[in-house]
Design a protein around this motif. Sequence first.
Motif, PDB file in Angstrom:
ATOM      1  N   UNK A   1       7.563 -35.529 -50.983  1.00 50.08           N
ATOM      2  CA  UNK A   1       7.223 -34.450 -50.063  1.00 50.08           C
ATOM      3  C   UNK A   1       7.180 -35.090 -48.677  1.00 50.08           C
ATOM      4  N   UNK A   2       7.938 -34.540 -47.744  1.00 51.29           N
ATOM      5  CA  UNK A   2       8.018 -35.098 -46.396  1.00 51.29           C
ATOM      6  C   UNK A   2       7.268 -34.185 -45.433  1.00 51.29           C
ATOM      7  N   UNK A   3       6.306 -34.758 -44.737  1.00 51.18           N
ATOM      8  CA  UNK A   3       5.575 -34.034 -43.697  1.00 51.18           C
ATOM      9  C   UNK A   3       5.992 -34.651 -42.376  1.00 51.18           C
ATOM     10  N   UNK A   4       6.746 -33.895 -41.587  1.00 46.11           N
ATOM     11  CA  UNK A   4       7.204 -34.394 -40.287  1.00 46.11           C
ATOM     12  C   UNK A   4       6.336 -33.773 -39.208  1.00 46.11           C
ATOM     13  N   UNK A   5       5.816 -34.606 -38.349  1.00 46.06           N
ATOM     14  CA  UNK A   5       4.972 -34.166 -37.237  1.00 46.06           C
ATOM     15  C   UNK A   5       5.741 -34.420 -35.949  1.00 46.06           C
ATOM     16  N   UNK A   6       6.065 -33.339 -35.226  1.00 41.90           N
ATOM     17  CA  UNK A   6       6.845 -33.518 -34.001  1.00 41.90           C
ATOM     18  C   UNK A   6       5.935 -33.807 -32.802  1.00 41.90           C
ATOM     19  N   UNK A   7       6.549 -33.972 -31.641  1.00 42.03           N
ATOM     20  CA  UNK A   7       5.802 -34.347 -30.435  1.00 42.03           C
ATOM     21  C   UNK A   7       4.848 -33.258 -29.951  1.00 42.03           C
ATOM     22  N   UNK A   8       5.032 -32.023 -30.441  1.00 39.26           N
ATOM     23  CA  UNK A   8       4.147 -30.907 -30.070  1.00 39.26           C
ATOM     24  C   UNK A   8       3.041 -30.689 -31.093  1.00 39.26           C
ATOM     25  N   UNK A   9       2.857 -31.642 -32.013  1.00 37.06           N
ATOM     26  CA  UNK A   9       1.846 -31.575 -33.072  1.00 37.06           C
ATOM     27  C   UNK A   9       2.049 -30.381 -34.001  1.00 37.06           C
ATOM     28  N   UNK A  10       3.296 -30.093 -34.311  1.00 48.46           N
ATOM     29  CA  UNK A  10       3.631 -29.047 -35.265  1.00 48.46           C
ATOM     30  C   UNK A  10       4.175 -29.740 -36.511  1.00 48.46           C
ATOM     31  N   UNK A  11       3.671 -29.316 -37.662  1.00 47.07           N
ATOM     32  CA  UNK A  11       4.083 -29.905 -38.937  1.00 47.07           C
ATOM     33  C   UNK A  11       5.319 -29.197 -39.476  1.00 47.07           C
ATOM     34  N   UNK A  12       6.204 -29.979 -40.091  1.00 47.79           N
ATOM     35  CA  UNK A  12       7.377 -29.463 -40.784  1.00 47.79           C
ATOM     36  C   UNK A  12       7.357 -30.101 -42.165  1.00 47.79           C
ATOM     37  N   UNK A  13       7.239 -29.293 -43.199  1.00 52.59           N
ATOM     38  CA  UNK A  13       7.107 -29.798 -44.557  1.00 52.59           C
ATOM     39  C   UNK A  13       8.403 -29.544 -45.307  1.00 52.59           C
ATOM     40  N   UNK A  14       8.931 -30.587 -45.936  1.00 55.29           N
ATOM     41  CA  UNK A  14      10.151 -30.475 -46.722  1.00 55.29           C
ATOM     42  C   UNK A  14       9.872 -31.067 -48.099  1.00 55.29           C
ATOM     43  N   UNK A  15      10.311 -30.371 -49.118  1.00 57.25           N
ATOM     44  CA  UNK A  15      10.138 -30.817 -50.500  1.00 57.25           C
ATOM     45  C   UNK A  15      11.251 -30.216 -51.331  1.00 57.25           C
TER      46      UNK A  15
END
Length: 162
Positions: free
Chosen positions: A71-85
């Motif tokens: 499970x990948x939790x990507x946190x961008x520079x705007x502190x928004x999470x993007x979850x990929x699984x």
Amino acid sequence: MSDQLISRPRKADAEQDDMDMTPMVDVTFLLLIFFMITAAFALQKAMDVPPVEDDEAAPTQVVEEIEEDTVVVRLDEDNIYWIDAPIFEEEQKAVSRQDMREAVRKAREGKGGKFGKGPGKLLVQAHGDATHEYMVAGLDAGAAEGVRMKEIRLRIYEDGDL
């Protein structure tokens, strides 16, 4: 000069002018003890990190290899999470920490429902400009009750790395 009288204070009057500091010291110590006892001490969560076994650099893994059972939790520079699984067809956007935790929990449950049938690994990819607090929340999501990922990894990336 002879008309003016010069008087010296008597010894007894001088002793009465001195202030006794003992009660003030007692009150100070009582206040100190009171605040020490009533202070709430925050318990810090700790995460076990395995030590490096040898002096050489850790073996590198390609991100695509890791993501297959992760499970990948990507946190961008705007502190928004993007979850990929594997369960999701496309990345899930999570603006709040609660939304991110819920998405990680769903990804961990997998297609089989409850009891952790999904991937057991978590990769948190945090942008270099993201806030540390949000990154730690992403790591905590993998260790939360009901999720309990077997392996949690962290990767810091900059623009153009992904």
